[in-house]
Design a protein around this motif. Structure first.
Motif, PDB file in Angstrom:
ATOM      1  N   LEU A  61      38.156 -11.943  78.628  1.00 33.09           N
ATOM      2  CA  LEU A  61      38.505 -10.807  78.609  1.00 33.09           C
ATOM      3  C   LEU A  61      40.284 -10.784  78.650  1.00 33.09           C
ATOM      4  CD1 LEU A  61      37.067  -9.903  82.728  1.00 33.09           C
ATOM      5  CD2 LEU A  61      36.545  -8.717  80.288  1.00 33.09           C
ATOM      6  N   ASP A  62      40.917 -11.832  78.403  1.00 31.05           N
ATOM      7  CA  ASP A  62      42.999 -11.711  78.400  1.00 31.05           C
ATOM      8  C   ASP A  62      42.361 -11.702  76.752  1.00 31.05           C
ATOM      9  OD1 ASP A  62      43.082 -12.943  80.847  1.00 31.05           O
ATOM     10  OD2 ASP A  62      43.312 -14.473  80.726  1.00 31.05           O
ATOM     11  N   ALA A  63      41.227 -12.685  75.956  1.00 30.38           N
ATOM     12  CA  ALA A  63      41.492 -12.351  74.876  1.00 30.38           C
ATOM     13  C   ALA A  63      41.051 -10.941  74.173  1.00 30.38           C
ATOM     14  CB  ALA A  63      40.554 -13.176  74.440  1.00 30.38           C
ATOM     15  N   GLY A  64      40.476  -9.955  74.936  1.00 29.95           N
ATOM     16  CA  GLY A  64      40.453  -8.457  73.899  1.00 29.95           C
ATOM     17  C   GLY A  64      39.252  -8.126  74.755  1.00 29.95           C
ATOM     18  N   GLU A  65      37.944  -8.666  75.373  1.00 25.76           N
ATOM     19  CA  GLU A  65      36.630  -8.091  75.910  1.00 25.76           C
ATOM     20  C   GLU A  65      36.716  -7.230  76.756  1.00 25.76           C
ATOM     21  OE1 GLU A  65      33.652  -9.074  74.109  1.00 25.76           O
ATOM     22  OE2 GLU A  65      34.902  -9.922  72.905  1.00 25.76           O
ATOM     23  N   GLU A  66      36.171  -5.469  76.073  1.00 27.20           N
ATOM     24  CA  GLU A  66      36.607  -4.960  77.025  1.00 27.20           C
ATOM     25  C   GLU A  66      35.806  -4.922  78.291  1.00 27.20           C
ATOM     26  OE1 GLU A  66      35.231  -0.704  75.089  1.00 27.20           O
ATOM     27  OE2 GLU A  66      35.429  -1.729  73.221  1.00 27.20           O
ATOM     28  N   ARG A  67      34.202  -5.481  78.892  1.00 27.60           N
ATOM     29  CA  ARG A  67      33.633  -5.358  79.153  1.00 27.60           C
ATOM     30  C   ARG A  67      32.784  -6.395  79.414  1.00 27.60           C
ATOM     31  NH1 ARG A  67      31.957  -1.645  82.621  1.00 27.60           N
ATOM     32  NH2 ARG A  67      34.288  -1.094  82.786  1.00 27.60           N
ATOM     33  N   ILE A  68      31.844  -7.196  80.291  1.00 28.96           N
ATOM     34  CA  ILE A  68      31.441  -8.518  80.426  1.00 28.96           C
ATOM     35  C   ILE A  68      30.144  -8.235  81.618  1.00 28.96           C
ATOM     36  CG2 ILE A  68      31.004 -11.494  80.353  1.00 28.96           C
ATOM     37  CD1 ILE A  68      33.877 -11.030  79.394  1.00 28.96           C
ATOM     38  N   LEU A  69      29.217  -8.345  80.896  1.00 33.12           N
ATOM     39  CA  LEU A  69      28.145  -8.630  82.394  1.00 33.12           C
ATOM     40  C   LEU A  69      27.412 -10.007  81.858  1.00 33.12           C
ATOM     41  CD1 LEU A  69      25.835  -7.214  83.825  1.00 33.12           C
ATOM     42  CD2 LEU A  69      24.253  -7.088  82.237  1.00 33.12           C
ATOM     43  N   TYR A  70      27.392 -10.454  83.485  1.00 31.47           N
ATOM     44  CA  TYR A  70      26.852 -11.985  84.170  1.00 31.47           C
ATOM     45  C   TYR A  70      25.977 -11.721  84.630  1.00 31.47           C
ATOM     46  CZ  TYR A  70      26.841 -15.849  86.783  1.00 31.47           C
ATOM     47  OH  TYR A  70      26.535 -17.739  86.901  1.00 31.47           O
ATOM     48  N   VAL A  71      24.629 -12.512  84.059  1.00 35.06           N
ATOM     49  CA  VAL A  71      23.785 -11.984  85.363  1.00 35.06           C
ATOM     50  C   VAL A  71      23.028 -13.724  85.409  1.00 35.06           C
ATOM     51  CG1 VAL A  71      21.340 -11.994  85.123  1.00 35.06           C
ATOM     52  CG2 VAL A  71      22.413 -10.336  83.801  1.00 35.06           C
ATOM     53  N   ASP A  72      23.367 -13.969  86.396  1.00 39.72           N
ATOM     54  CA  ASP A  72      22.732 -15.434  87.087  1.00 39.72           C
ATOM     55  C   ASP A  72      21.133 -15.262  87.680  1.00 39.72           C
ATOM     56  OD1 ASP A  72      22.648 -17.458  89.372  1.00 39.72           O
ATOM     57  OD2 ASP A  72      25.175 -16.987  88.877  1.00 39.72           O
ATOM     58  N   LEU A  73      20.716 -16.473  87.113  1.00 37.34           N
ATOM     59  CA  LEU A  73      19.274 -16.176  87.252  1.00 37.34           C
ATOM     60  C   LEU A  73      19.185 -17.701  88.090  1.00 37.34           C
ATOM     61  CD1 LEU A  73      17.593 -14.791  84.160  1.00 37.34           C
ATOM     62  CD2 LEU A  73      18.373 -13.806  86.506  1.00 37.34           C
ATOM     63  N   ASP A  74      20.012 -18.437  88.308  1.00 34.55           N
ATOM     64  CA  ASP A  74      19.404 -19.326  89.661  1.00 34.55           C
ATOM     65  C   ASP A  74      18.687 -19.447  90.375  1.00 34.55           C
ATOM     66  OD1 ASP A  74      21.034 -22.046  91.335  1.00 34.55           O
ATOM     67  OD2 ASP A  74      21.491 -22.588  89.384  1.00 34.55           O
ATOM     68  N   VAL A  75      18.206 -19.456  91.301  1.00 37.99           N
ATOM     69  CA  VAL A  75      17.793 -20.117  92.634  1.00 37.99           C
ATOM     70  C   VAL A  75      19.039 -19.103  93.628  1.00 37.99           C
ATOM     71  CG1 VAL A  75      17.052 -22.237  93.955  1.00 37.99           C
ATOM     72  CG2 VAL A  75      15.375 -20.246  93.668  1.00 37.99           C
ATOM     73  N   HIS A  76      20.167 -20.313  93.415  1.00 36.03           N
ATOM     74  CA  HIS A  76      21.045 -19.985  94.546  1.00 36.03           C
ATOM     75  C   HIS A  76      22.051 -18.918  94.067  1.00 36.03           C
ATOM     76  CE1 HIS A  76      19.606 -24.436  94.833  1.00 36.03           C
ATOM     77  NE2 HIS A  76      19.532 -23.609  95.773  1.00 36.03           N
ATOM     78  N   HIS A  77      22.240 -17.541  95.102  1.00 27.85           N
ATOM     79  CA  HIS A  77      23.596 -16.649  94.420  1.00 27.85           C
ATOM     80  C   HIS A  77      24.303 -17.561  93.997  1.00 27.85           C
ATOM     81  CE1 HIS A  77      26.941 -13.988  96.316  1.00 27.85           C
ATOM     82  NE2 HIS A  77      25.829 -13.670  94.648  1.00 27.85           N
ATOM     83  N   GLY A  78      25.155 -16.853  92.732  1.00 27.39           N
ATOM     84  CA  GLY A  78      26.447 -16.886  92.423  1.00 27.39           C
ATOM     85  C   GLY A  78      27.394 -16.561  92.936  1.00 27.39           C
TER      86      GLY A  78
ATOM     87  N   GLU B 224       6.702 -21.047  81.775  1.00 26.90           N
ATOM     88  CA  GLU B 224       6.632 -19.623  81.191  1.00 26.90           C
ATOM     89  C   GLU B 224       7.570 -18.919  81.547  1.00 26.90           C
ATOM     90  OE1 GLU B 224       3.074 -22.642  80.744  1.00 26.90           O
ATOM     91  OE2 GLU B 224       4.643 -21.984  82.459  1.00 26.90           O
ATOM     92  N   ALA B 225       7.084 -18.666  82.956  1.00 26.68           N
ATOM     93  CA  ALA B 225       8.139 -17.344  83.790  1.00 26.68           C
ATOM     94  C   ALA B 225       9.550 -17.678  83.297  1.00 26.68           C
ATOM     95  CB  ALA B 225       7.967 -17.610  85.184  1.00 26.68           C
ATOM     96  N   GLN B 226      10.165 -18.778  83.510  1.00 24.07           N
ATOM     97  CA  GLN B 226      11.870 -18.945  82.690  1.00 24.07           C
ATOM     98  C   GLN B 226      11.798 -18.135  81.407  1.00 24.07           C
ATOM     99  OE1 GLN B 226      12.307 -22.555  84.948  1.00 24.07           O
ATOM    100  NE2 GLN B 226      13.186 -22.073  86.282  1.00 24.07           N
ATOM    101  N   ARG B 227      10.825 -19.291  80.801  1.00 22.91           N
ATOM    102  CA  ARG B 227      11.224 -18.884  78.637  1.00 22.91           C
ATOM    103  C   ARG B 227      11.071 -17.055  79.053  1.00 22.91           C
ATOM    104  NH1 ARG B 227       7.190 -17.669  75.568  1.00 22.91           N
ATOM    105  NH2 ARG B 227       6.971 -19.167  73.874  1.00 22.91           N
ATOM    106  N   ALA B 228       9.690 -16.290  79.965  1.00 22.61           N
ATOM    107  CA  ALA B 228       9.740 -15.099  79.363  1.00 22.61           C
ATOM    108  C   ALA B 228      11.428 -14.307  80.144  1.00 22.61           C
ATOM    109  CB  ALA B 228       8.958 -14.658  80.539  1.00 22.61           C
ATOM    110  N   ALA B 229      12.234 -15.125  80.855  1.00 22.67           N
ATOM    111  CA  ALA B 229      13.194 -14.478  81.058  1.00 22.67           C
ATOM    112  C   ALA B 229      15.025 -14.649  80.606  1.00 22.67           C
ATOM    113  CB  ALA B 229      13.523 -15.135  82.537  1.00 22.67           C
TER     114      ALA B 229
END
Length: 420
Positions: A175-192, A292-297
Protein backbone atom coordinates in the motif's frame (compact mmCIF):
# COMPACT_ATOMS: atom_id res chain seq x y z
CA UNK A 1 -19.27 0.74 3.10
CA UNK A 2 -15.78 0.85 1.56
CA UNK A 3 -16.08 1.82 -2.08
CA UNK A 4 -14.07 0.02 -4.71
CA UNK A 5 -11.43 2.00 -6.62
CA UNK A 6 -12.09 2.89 -10.22
CA UNK A 7 -9.90 1.66 -13.04
CA UNK A 8 -8.30 -1.65 -13.84
CA UNK A 9 -5.53 -3.28 -11.79
CA UNK A 10 -1.95 -2.37 -12.57
CA UNK A 11 -0.77 -4.34 -15.63
CA UNK A 12 1.41 -7.37 -15.17
CA UNK A 13 4.54 -7.44 -17.25
CA UNK A 14 5.41 -11.12 -17.54
CA UNK A 15 3.98 -14.57 -17.18
CA UNK A 16 6.69 -15.60 -14.73
CA UNK A 17 6.39 -16.69 -11.13
CA UNK A 18 8.63 -16.40 -8.10
CA UNK A 19 9.32 -18.83 -5.26
CA UNK A 20 10.82 -17.35 -2.11
CA UNK A 21 13.56 -19.50 -0.66
CA UNK A 22 16.71 -19.29 1.43
CA UNK A 23 18.03 -22.16 3.55
CA UNK A 24 18.30 -19.64 6.39
CA UNK A 25 14.48 -19.74 6.65
CA UNK A 26 14.93 -23.06 8.47
CA UNK A 27 16.32 -21.10 11.43
CA UNK A 28 12.74 -20.27 12.49
CA UNK A 29 12.82 -23.16 14.94
CA UNK A 30 11.11 -23.35 18.33
CA UNK A 31 12.83 -26.60 19.22
CA UNK A 32 12.41 -30.36 18.76
CA UNK A 33 9.09 -30.74 20.62
CA UNK A 34 7.24 -27.79 19.08
CA UNK A 35 4.43 -28.48 16.56
CA UNK A 36 5.83 -26.01 14.02
CA UNK A 37 8.96 -27.89 13.01
CA UNK A 38 11.03 -26.32 10.21
CA UNK A 39 11.19 -29.77 8.64
CA UNK A 40 7.89 -28.92 6.96
CA UNK A 41 9.64 -26.14 5.04
CA UNK A 42 12.64 -28.27 4.12
CA UNK A 43 10.44 -31.12 2.88
CA UNK A 44 8.24 -28.73 0.90
CA UNK A 45 11.26 -27.26 -0.82
CA UNK A 46 12.63 -30.76 -1.50
CA UNK A 47 9.33 -32.00 -2.93
CA UNK A 48 8.97 -28.91 -5.11
CA UNK A 49 12.50 -29.34 -6.41
CA UNK A 50 12.28 -33.08 -7.10
CA UNK A 51 8.93 -32.54 -8.82
CA UNK A 52 10.60 -30.16 -11.26
CA UNK A 53 8.58 -27.15 -10.15
CA UNK A 54 11.55 -24.89 -9.49
CA UNK A 55 13.00 -25.61 -12.94
CA UNK A 56 9.85 -24.62 -14.83
CA UNK A 57 10.23 -21.99 -17.52
CA UNK A 58 9.82 -18.47 -16.15
CA UNK A 59 10.22 -19.52 -12.50
CA UNK A 60 12.75 -17.63 -10.47
CA UNK A 61 13.93 -17.98 -6.89
CA UNK A 62 13.26 -14.84 -4.87
CA UNK A 63 15.42 -13.85 -1.89
CA UNK A 64 14.45 -13.76 1.77
CA UNK A 65 16.48 -10.87 3.20
CA UNK A 66 16.14 -9.86 6.83
CA UNK A 67 13.49 -7.12 7.02
CA UNK A 68 14.64 -3.79 8.37
CA UNK A 69 13.35 -2.25 11.58
CA UNK A 70 11.57 0.39 9.51
CA UNK A 71 9.69 -2.33 7.63
CA UNK A 72 8.80 -4.22 10.82
CA UNK A 73 7.64 -1.02 12.53
CA UNK A 74 4.99 -0.58 9.87
CA UNK A 75 2.94 -3.06 11.95
CA UNK A 76 4.87 -3.77 15.18
CA UNK A 77 5.87 -1.49 18.07
CA UNK A 78 9.46 -0.52 18.97
CA UNK A 79 9.00 -2.14 22.38
CA UNK A 80 8.05 -5.44 20.79
CA UNK A 81 11.05 -5.42 18.49
CA UNK A 82 13.27 -4.79 21.50
CA UNK A 83 11.67 -7.73 23.32
CA UNK A 84 12.19 -10.07 20.35
CA UNK A 85 15.83 -9.03 20.18
CA UNK A 86 16.14 -9.73 23.90
CA UNK A 87 14.64 -13.17 23.35
CA UNK A 88 17.19 -13.80 20.61
CA UNK A 89 20.17 -13.76 22.94
CA UNK A 90 21.70 -17.11 23.94
CA UNK A 91 19.85 -18.50 26.94
CA UNK A 92 17.14 -15.82 26.99
CA UNK A 93 13.73 -16.92 28.21
CA UNK A 94 14.88 -20.44 29.10
CA UNK A 95 14.62 -22.21 32.45
CA UNK A 96 11.18 -20.98 33.44
CA UNK A 97 10.95 -18.01 31.14
CA UNK A 98 11.32 -14.28 31.56
CA UNK A 99 8.40 -12.31 32.98
CA UNK A 100 9.26 -9.30 30.83
CA UNK A 101 9.14 -11.44 27.70
CA UNK A 102 5.92 -13.22 28.71
CA UNK A 103 4.16 -9.86 28.52
CA UNK A 104 5.10 -9.77 24.83
CA UNK A 105 3.80 -13.31 24.21
CA UNK A 106 7.27 -14.86 24.24
CA UNK A 107 7.90 -17.85 26.49
CA UNK A 108 6.11 -21.03 27.46
CA UNK A 109 4.98 -23.66 24.97
CA UNK A 110 3.32 -21.40 22.39
CA UNK A 111 6.16 -19.08 21.31
CA UNK A 112 9.26 -20.18 23.22
CA UNK A 113 12.32 -17.96 22.91
CA UNK A 114 15.15 -19.25 20.75
CA UNK A 115 18.56 -17.96 19.82
CA UNK A 116 18.38 -15.78 16.71
CA UNK A 117 14.60 -15.32 16.95
CA UNK A 118 14.64 -11.76 15.60
CA UNK A 119 16.72 -12.51 12.52
CA UNK A 120 14.81 -15.70 11.68
CA UNK A 121 11.42 -14.00 12.07
CA UNK A 122 12.44 -10.87 10.19
CA UNK A 123 13.74 -13.01 7.32
CA UNK A 124 10.26 -14.46 6.79
CA UNK A 125 8.96 -10.89 6.55
CA UNK A 126 11.73 -9.97 4.15
CA UNK A 127 10.76 -12.84 1.88
CA UNK A 128 7.15 -11.68 1.65
CA UNK A 129 8.25 -8.09 1.00
CA UNK A 130 10.64 -9.29 -1.71
CA UNK A 131 7.76 -11.16 -3.33
CA UNK A 132 5.59 -8.03 -3.30
CA UNK A 133 8.42 -5.99 -4.80
CA UNK A 134 8.98 -8.55 -7.57
CA UNK A 135 5.28 -8.45 -8.47
CA UNK A 136 5.15 -4.66 -8.40
CA UNK A 137 8.29 -4.40 -10.54
CA UNK A 138 6.72 -6.65 -13.18
CA UNK A 139 9.43 -9.28 -12.72
CA UNK A 140 6.76 -11.89 -11.93
CA UNK A 141 2.97 -11.97 -11.93
CA UNK A 142 2.66 -14.44 -9.09
CA UNK A 143 4.82 -15.43 -6.16
CA UNK A 144 4.75 -17.85 -3.24
CA UNK A 145 6.43 -17.67 0.16
CA UNK A 146 5.41 -20.90 1.86
CA UNK A 147 7.55 -19.98 4.88
CA UNK A 148 5.27 -16.97 5.39
CA UNK A 149 1.70 -16.55 6.55
CA UNK A 150 2.46 -15.74 10.21
CA UNK A 151 -1.03 -14.35 10.62
CA UNK A 152 -1.49 -14.41 14.42
CA UNK A 153 1.35 -12.01 15.33
CA UNK A 154 0.07 -8.75 16.83
CA UNK A 155 1.51 -5.26 17.04
CA UNK A 156 3.14 -5.83 20.41
CA UNK A 157 2.73 -9.54 21.02
CA UNK A 158 3.78 -12.84 19.52
CA UNK A 159 0.94 -15.36 19.34
CA UNK A 160 -0.04 -18.67 17.81
CA UNK A 161 3.55 -19.66 16.88
CA UNK A 162 3.94 -16.32 15.03
CA UNK A 163 6.48 -13.61 15.93
CA UNK A 164 6.38 -11.00 13.15
CA UNK A 165 3.32 -10.69 10.92
CA UNK A 166 4.77 -10.96 7.43
CA UNK A 167 1.34 -10.94 5.76
CA UNK A 168 0.23 -7.66 7.33
CA UNK A 169 3.64 -6.04 6.83
CA UNK A 170 3.82 -7.08 3.17
CA UNK A 171 0.33 -5.67 2.58
CA UNK A 172 1.21 -2.40 4.34
CA UNK A 173 4.42 -2.22 2.31
CA UNK A 174 2.49 -2.72 -0.93
CA UNK A 175 0.00 0.00 0.00
CA UNK A 176 2.82 2.39 0.85
CA UNK A 177 4.34 1.62 -2.55
CA UNK A 178 1.16 2.58 -4.37
CA UNK A 179 -1.23 -0.38 -4.54
CA UNK A 180 -4.80 0.92 -4.70
CA UNK A 181 -6.63 -1.96 -3.06
CA UNK A 182 -5.50 -5.32 -1.69
CA UNK A 183 -7.68 -8.33 -0.95
CA UNK A 184 -6.27 -10.73 1.64
CA UNK A 185 -7.91 -14.18 1.75
CA UNK A 186 -6.98 -16.40 4.70
CA UNK A 187 -7.73 -20.12 4.27
CA UNK A 188 -5.93 -21.31 7.41
CA UNK A 189 -8.19 -23.28 9.74
CA UNK A 190 -7.55 -20.61 12.40
CA UNK A 191 -8.88 -17.07 12.09
CA UNK A 192 -6.38 -14.58 10.63
CA UNK A 193 -6.72 -12.34 13.65
CA UNK A 194 -3.36 -10.59 13.54
CA UNK A 195 -3.76 -9.47 9.93
CA UNK A 196 -7.31 -8.33 10.60
CA UNK A 197 -6.19 -6.32 13.65
CA UNK A 198 -3.31 -4.69 11.82
CA UNK A 199 -5.56 -3.60 8.93
CA UNK A 200 -8.74 -2.96 10.91
CA UNK A 201 -8.84 0.76 10.10
CA UNK A 202 -7.30 0.53 6.61
CA UNK A 203 -9.99 0.97 3.94
CA UNK A 204 -7.60 0.04 1.11
CA UNK A 205 -7.07 -3.50 2.46
CA UNK A 206 -9.90 -6.04 2.71
CA UNK A 207 -9.34 -9.11 4.88
CA UNK A 208 -11.47 -12.20 4.24
CA UNK A 209 -10.92 -15.13 6.62
CA UNK A 210 -12.57 -18.55 6.23
CA UNK A 211 -11.87 -20.59 9.35
CA UNK A 212 -13.22 -22.94 11.98
CA UNK A 213 -15.43 -20.92 14.31
CA UNK A 214 -13.74 -19.13 17.20
CA UNK A 215 -16.43 -20.62 19.41
CA UNK A 216 -14.50 -23.88 19.14
CA UNK A 217 -10.92 -23.06 18.11
CA UNK A 218 -8.00 -20.73 18.80
CA UNK A 219 -7.81 -17.72 18.70
CA UNK A 220 -11.49 -17.38 19.62
CA UNK A 221 -12.14 -14.54 17.19
CA UNK A 222 -13.43 -13.95 13.66
CA UNK A 223 -17.21 -13.65 13.81
CA UNK A 224 -19.55 -12.31 11.14
CA UNK A 225 -20.24 -9.12 13.09
CA UNK A 226 -16.54 -8.17 12.99
CA UNK A 227 -16.55 -5.92 9.91
CA UNK A 228 -13.73 -3.37 10.26
CA UNK A 229 -13.09 -0.05 11.96
CA UNK A 230 -15.31 3.01 11.78
CA UNK A 231 -13.47 4.36 8.75
CA UNK A 232 -13.25 1.00 7.04
CA UNK A 233 -16.57 -0.72 7.54
CA UNK A 234 -16.86 -3.77 5.32
CA UNK A 235 -13.09 -4.19 5.07
CA UNK A 236 -13.05 -7.13 7.50
CA UNK A 237 -15.05 -10.18 6.40
CA UNK A 238 -15.30 -13.41 8.39
CA UNK A 239 -16.75 -16.79 7.48
CA UNK A 240 -16.66 -18.97 10.63
CA UNK A 241 -17.34 -22.62 9.83
CA UNK A 242 -18.69 -25.33 12.13
CA UNK A 243 -16.28 -28.00 13.41
CA UNK A 244 -15.99 -31.16 11.30
CA UNK A 245 -16.77 -29.32 8.07
CA UNK A 246 -15.88 -31.85 5.38
CA UNK A 247 -13.85 -31.35 2.21
CA UNK A 248 -16.86 -30.66 0.00
CA UNK A 249 -18.29 -28.17 2.48
CA UNK A 250 -14.98 -26.37 2.92
CA UNK A 251 -14.58 -25.82 -0.81
CA UNK A 252 -18.27 -24.90 -1.06
CA UNK A 253 -17.82 -22.16 1.58
CA UNK A 254 -14.84 -20.69 -0.25
CA UNK A 255 -16.62 -20.74 -3.60
CA UNK A 256 -19.73 -19.15 -2.07
CA UNK A 257 -17.85 -16.11 -0.79
CA UNK A 258 -14.45 -15.35 -2.31
CA UNK A 259 -15.15 -14.96 -6.07
CA UNK A 260 -18.16 -12.65 -5.68
CA UNK A 261 -16.44 -10.49 -3.09
CA UNK A 262 -13.27 -10.29 -5.17
CA UNK A 263 -15.27 -9.08 -8.15
CA UNK A 264 -16.80 -6.38 -5.96
CA UNK A 265 -13.56 -5.35 -4.25
CA UNK A 266 -11.58 -5.27 -7.53
CA UNK A 267 -8.15 -5.55 -5.88
CA UNK A 268 -4.96 -4.53 -7.63
CA UNK A 269 -3.21 -7.33 -5.72
CA UNK A 270 -4.49 -10.58 -4.22
CA UNK A 271 -2.70 -12.00 -1.16
CA UNK A 272 -3.74 -15.43 0.10
CA UNK A 273 -2.74 -17.53 3.10
CA UNK A 274 -2.84 -21.33 2.74
CA UNK A 275 -2.40 -22.86 6.17
CA UNK A 276 -2.43 -26.63 5.64
CA UNK A 277 -4.07 -27.17 9.03
CA UNK A 278 -7.53 -27.36 7.44
CA UNK A 279 -6.58 -30.93 6.57
CA UNK A 280 -8.40 -33.81 8.25
CA UNK A 281 -5.12 -35.24 9.59
CA UNK A 282 -3.98 -32.04 11.27
CA UNK A 283 -3.67 -32.60 15.03
CA UNK A 284 -4.65 -29.08 16.12
CA UNK A 285 -8.04 -28.50 14.43
CA UNK A 286 -11.31 -30.14 13.45
CA UNK A 287 -11.97 -29.29 9.78
CA UNK A 288 -11.84 -32.30 7.47
CA UNK A 289 -10.47 -30.96 4.22
CA UNK A 290 -8.31 -33.18 2.02
CA UNK A 291 -5.29 -32.48 -0.15
CA UNK A 292 -7.63 -32.56 -3.12
CA UNK A 293 -9.80 -29.88 -1.49
CA UNK A 294 -6.81 -27.72 -0.67
CA UNK A 295 -5.57 -28.06 -4.24
CA UNK A 296 -9.03 -27.06 -5.55
CA UNK A 297 -8.98 -23.97 -3.31
CA UNK A 298 -5.53 -23.01 -4.59
CA UNK A 299 -6.70 -23.32 -8.19
CA UNK A 300 -9.73 -21.18 -7.36
CA UNK A 301 -7.48 -18.49 -5.85
CA UNK A 302 -5.46 -18.38 -9.06
CA UNK A 303 -8.69 -17.99 -11.04
CA UNK A 304 -9.76 -15.18 -8.71
CA UNK A 305 -6.41 -13.45 -9.18
CA UNK A 306 -6.69 -13.73 -12.95
CA UNK A 307 -10.28 -12.50 -13.03
CA UNK A 308 -10.17 -9.75 -10.42
CA UNK A 309 -6.54 -8.69 -9.86
CA UNK A 310 -4.95 -8.85 -13.30
CA UNK A 311 -3.19 -12.08 -12.32
CA UNK A 312 -1.17 -10.34 -9.59
CA UNK A 313 -1.06 -12.81 -6.69
CA UNK A 314 1.08 -13.48 -3.62
CA UNK A 315 0.44 -16.83 -1.91
CA UNK A 316 1.72 -17.55 1.61
CA UNK A 317 1.97 -20.66 3.76
CA UNK A 318 0.80 -20.56 7.37
CA UNK A 319 -0.22 -23.23 9.85
CA UNK A 320 0.00 -26.97 9.36
CA UNK A 321 1.18 -29.47 11.94
CA UNK A 322 1.09 -32.82 10.16
CA UNK A 323 4.58 -31.67 9.22
CA UNK A 324 5.96 -34.72 7.40
CA UNK A 325 2.82 -36.13 5.81
CA UNK A 326 0.42 -33.35 4.83
CA UNK A 327 2.22 -30.01 4.76
CA UNK A 328 4.92 -30.76 2.16
CA UNK A 329 2.39 -32.20 -0.27
CA UNK A 330 -0.13 -29.42 0.27
CA UNK A 331 2.42 -26.68 -0.31
CA UNK A 332 4.04 -28.48 -3.23
CA UNK A 333 0.59 -28.30 -4.82
CA UNK A 334 0.58 -24.57 -3.97
CA UNK A 335 3.97 -24.05 -5.61
CA UNK A 336 2.71 -25.92 -8.67
CA UNK A 337 -0.44 -23.81 -8.99
CA UNK A 338 1.51 -20.57 -8.55
CA UNK A 339 4.21 -21.54 -11.06
CA UNK A 340 2.09 -23.15 -13.77
CA UNK A 341 0.19 -26.36 -14.31
CA UNK A 342 -1.18 -28.05 -11.17
CA UNK A 343 0.29 -31.38 -10.16
CA UNK A 344 -2.05 -34.37 -10.57
CA UNK A 345 -4.24 -35.04 -7.57
CA UNK A 346 -2.95 -38.56 -7.10
CA UNK A 347 0.36 -38.62 -8.96
CA UNK A 348 3.21 -40.42 -7.25
CA UNK A 349 5.78 -38.41 -5.34
CA UNK A 350 9.21 -38.53 -7.02
CA UNK A 351 11.44 -41.44 -6.11
CA UNK A 352 14.25 -38.97 -5.32
CA UNK A 353 12.00 -37.37 -2.72
CA UNK A 354 11.12 -40.71 -1.13
CA UNK A 355 14.79 -41.63 -0.86
CA UNK A 356 15.77 -38.30 0.70
CA UNK A 357 13.00 -38.00 3.32
CA UNK A 358 14.47 -40.33 6.00
CA UNK A 359 17.77 -38.46 6.01
CA UNK A 360 16.03 -35.09 6.31
CA UNK A 361 13.87 -36.32 9.19
CA UNK A 362 16.82 -37.80 11.05
CA UNK A 363 18.67 -34.49 10.70
CA UNK A 364 15.75 -32.85 12.52
CA UNK A 365 15.70 -35.53 15.21
CA UNK A 366 12.44 -37.02 13.95
CA UNK A 367 11.33 -40.54 13.18
CA UNK A 368 11.84 -41.63 9.60
CA UNK A 369 8.66 -43.21 8.24
CA UNK A 370 8.40 -43.85 4.54
CA UNK A 371 7.38 -40.82 2.48
CA UNK A 372 3.73 -40.88 1.34
CA UNK A 373 3.59 -42.55 -2.08
CA UNK A 374 1.12 -40.17 -3.72
CA UNK A 375 0.49 -36.43 -3.95
CA UNK A 376 -3.07 -37.03 -2.76
CA UNK A 377 -5.00 -39.76 -0.99
CA UNK A 378 -6.06 -42.46 -3.40
CA UNK A 379 -8.69 -43.80 -1.01
CA UNK A 380 -10.58 -40.51 -0.97
CA UNK A 381 -13.61 -40.15 -3.20
CA UNK A 382 -13.47 -37.26 -5.68
CA UNK A 383 -14.74 -33.90 -4.51
CA UNK A 384 -18.46 -33.40 -5.01
CA UNK A 385 -19.02 -29.70 -4.41
CA UNK A 386 -22.49 -28.31 -4.99
CA UNK A 387 -22.30 -24.80 -6.37
CA UNK A 388 -23.91 -22.18 -4.15
CA UNK A 389 -25.91 -20.81 -7.08
CA UNK A 390 -28.03 -23.95 -6.92
CA UNK A 391 -29.37 -22.88 -3.54
CA UNK A 392 -28.60 -23.49 0.12
CA UNK A 393 -30.07 -25.72 2.78
CA UNK A 394 -31.22 -23.80 5.89
CA UNK A 395 -31.22 -27.07 7.85
CA UNK A 396 -27.50 -27.58 7.21
CA UNK A 397 -25.03 -26.17 9.76
CA UNK A 398 -22.46 -25.24 7.13
CA UNK A 399 -24.95 -23.57 4.81
CA UNK A 400 -26.41 -21.54 7.68
CA UNK A 401 -22.91 -20.35 8.65
CA UNK A 402 -22.03 -19.39 5.08
CA UNK A 403 -25.32 -17.61 4.49
CA UNK A 404 -24.92 -15.67 7.74
CA UNK A 405 -21.53 -14.47 6.52
CA UNK A 406 -22.94 -13.54 3.12
CA UNK A 407 -25.81 -11.61 4.73
CA UNK A 408 -23.32 -9.71 6.87
CA UNK A 409 -20.69 -8.91 4.23
CA UNK A 410 -22.35 -8.86 0.82
CA UNK A 411 -24.59 -5.76 1.21
CA UNK A 412 -21.54 -3.67 2.22
CA UNK A 413 -20.15 -4.39 -1.24
CA UNK A 414 -23.36 -3.94 -3.20
CA UNK A 415 -23.96 -7.68 -3.49
CA UNK A 416 -27.20 -9.57 -2.96
CA UNK A 417 -26.62 -12.33 -0.34
CA UNK A 418 -29.31 -14.47 -1.95
CA UNK A 419 -28.51 -14.01 -5.63
CA UNK A 420 -24.82 -13.11 -6.06
Amino acid sequence: MVSAPHGSPAPHGSSGAGVVWDDALLAYDFGPYHPMSPVRLELTRLLAETSGLLARSGVRTLPAPVASDAELLRVHTPEFLAAVRRASAPGAGRDGGDDALIGFGIGGDDVPAFEGMHTASARIVGGSIAAVDAIRAGEVDRAVNFAGGMHHARASQAAGFCVYNDAAIAIAHALDAGEERILYVDLDVHHGDGVERALWDEPRAVTLSIHESGEHLYPGTGFVQDTGGAGALGSAINVPLPPRTDADGWVRAIGATVPALARAVRPTLLVTQHGADSHRKDPLADVRATLEAQRAAMMLMREVADESAGGRWLALGGGGYAVTDVVPRSWAHLVAVVTGEPLPEEGEVPEAYRRAVPEVLRAHGLLDPDAPPEMGYGEQRPLDVRDWSLGFDPADDLDRAVQAARRSAFPEWGLDPFLD
